[in-house]
Design an enzyme around this catalytic site. Sequence first.
Site, PDB file in Angstrom:
ATOM      1  N   ASP A  41     -36.894  17.698 -14.929  1.00 35.19           N
ATOM      2  CA  ASP A  41     -35.076  17.472 -14.565  1.00 35.19           C
ATOM      3  C   ASP A  41     -35.043  17.546 -12.970  1.00 35.19           C
ATOM      4  OD1 ASP A  41     -32.861  16.364 -14.091  1.00 35.19           O
ATOM      5  OD2 ASP A  41     -32.010  17.645 -15.935  1.00 35.19           O
ATOM      6  N   ASP A  42     -35.569  16.285 -12.279  1.00 34.19           N
ATOM      7  CA  ASP A  42     -35.775  16.331 -11.276  1.00 34.19           C
ATOM      8  C   ASP A  42     -37.366  17.429  -9.792  1.00 34.19           C
ATOM      9  OD1 ASP A  42     -32.833  15.575 -11.628  1.00 34.19           O
ATOM     10  OD2 ASP A  42     -31.802  17.465  -9.623  1.00 34.19           O
ATOM     11  N   CYS A  81     -30.489  10.774 -12.899  1.00 40.43           N
ATOM     12  CA  CYS A  81     -31.386  11.452 -14.418  1.00 40.43           C
ATOM     13  C   CYS A  81     -30.381  10.668 -15.516  1.00 40.43           C
ATOM     14  CB  CYS A  81     -30.609  12.535 -14.611  1.00 40.43           C
ATOM     15  SG  CYS A  81     -29.024  13.501 -14.269  1.00 40.43           S
ATOM     16  N   HIS A 139     -27.587  13.569 -22.312  1.00 43.13           N
ATOM     17  CA  HIS A 139     -27.034  12.564 -21.059  1.00 43.13           C
ATOM     18  C   HIS A 139     -27.197  11.962 -21.616  1.00 43.13           C
ATOM     19  CE1 HIS A 139     -26.594  13.609 -16.364  1.00 43.13           C
ATOM     20  NE2 HIS A 139     -25.110  12.877 -17.508  1.00 43.13           N
ATOM     21  N   ASP A 288     -37.822  12.806 -15.290  1.00 47.33           N
ATOM     22  CA  ASP A 288     -36.494  11.882 -14.542  1.00 47.33           C
ATOM     23  C   ASP A 288     -36.028  10.935 -13.725  1.00 47.33           C
ATOM     24  OD1 ASP A 288     -35.292  13.773 -13.691  1.00 47.33           O
ATOM     25  OD2 ASP A 288     -33.600  13.671 -14.975  1.00 47.33           O
ATOM     26  N   ASN A 289     -36.909  11.595 -12.722  1.00 51.30           N
ATOM     27  CA  ASN A 289     -36.386  11.059 -11.129  1.00 51.30           C
ATOM     28  C   ASN A 289     -37.278  11.572 -10.083  1.00 51.30           C
ATOM     29  OD1 ASN A 289     -33.173  11.834 -11.563  1.00 51.30           O
ATOM     30  ND2 ASN A 289     -34.315  12.783 -10.317  1.00 51.30           N
TER      31      ASN A 289
END
Length: 471
Positions: A41-42, A81, A139, A288-289
């Site tokens: 995540d990130d 995300c 999410h 995710d990004n």
Amino acid sequence: MTNTTRRRILQSLPALALANYLPGAAAAGGDQPNIIFILADDLGHADLGVYGQTDFKTPHLDRLAAQGIRFNQAYANSAVCSATRFALITGRYQYRLRGGLEEPIAGASDTLGLPPSHPTLPSLLKKQGYGTALIGKWHLGYLPSFGPLKSGYDSFFGNYGGAIDYFTHKPGVGPNVKEDLYEGEVPVQQIGYYTDLLGARAVDFVNKQQAGKPFLLSLHYTAPHWPWEGPGDEAVARNIDNIFHYDGGDLATYGRMVESLDASIGRVLAALEKKGLADNTIVIFTSDNGGERFSKTWPLTGQKTELLEGGIRVPAILRWPARVKAGQVSEQVAISMDWLPTLLAAAGGAPDPAYPSDGQNLLPIVTGAAPDNERTLLWRYKANAQRAIRSGNWKYLKIGKNELLFDVVKDQRERANLAKRHPEVFTQLKAQWEQWNQQMLPITADVRTHGVSGAAQADRYGVPTGGTVAD
């Protein structure tokens, strides 16, 4: 035969024919591979040692890359995300679904989420005989209307929302904030650092698997998303006054968070090896990004919430010892929504014809059956009215009122604006983006967005976001 023609033929083949055509693809009921899909995540593009990180070590993920194939030009479907997660689980541009327009989903809603009726990677793999589990971050909408168990997963342990504290497991701060930790659809309480809890649950899942029964394990960590807390920072969790943690964090803390992520994944991979399942298990790792405040994205510029390369270019690793040669480094352009058709092909399946994938099956490339091919990928982002299209080496980018053209292979930092030097390319890509945009759901006034402003981050002082500050 051109690459484009070859790709169209491959995508049009029925599942069983495709399985016979592609080396390594398993027909349903045959020697189907297990799948472990690990999502950070990130995480920044250069936040692993194998991608250039030197401030801390990621030995387990570096070894995973050495044992398989590492993509240098992999992208996330969005710079935030939940939008990317829509594309990942459906294999389609997230802009085809109302919930996928949100940047990101924030708070419970009866309408903003992944419709249970939409085919997904887990639901399609279940039709191929797979057991499915999600451990970690969902999410994609909240109960009672949405959830993992409604969209193809047999079991779920994790958080429904976008972020939780690593120790309190709350999506906010204060005694009145409820924990966002669930076993299926039932709230639970557990003690421990969240990254470690997810890894331990994944090890337990692997230990319970038996040869001959294929499985999909989606292991979606929240690390290294804020708040900025390493495994020894429980005191920090007790003293923060805002889950965004604007007054916290530093490079050392961030390093400990990523090292903890790497160690957790290492334990899962060790369990897979000990169980004797590693050889015929596809393991994919990505993010995710793009990276956030403390991420390393060099030589790229930009970060999460931006369509500059640093906001959408992500690390991506695939290992499948039974079928994929070790030690590969690929320059094939790839994107999040490619994983659904790729994994379905490996399992002997195919996307639902009523919901055709916008992604590409990468299996012929990773198994050596086909050469790399040029891609055309497109993005939008409401904050700062951003637009982007990459076609071959060219990238058209719009941020605010500024429109630019880059050769992102020669100019990875996106510094040399070639719009005036190559007006025909600039005009063509801009028109192509407009044509594609007409096929997607419109971005309306009620769509939530956010960007990073100078109020939260000093180096973004000149950027009007058109949304709220980043979360």
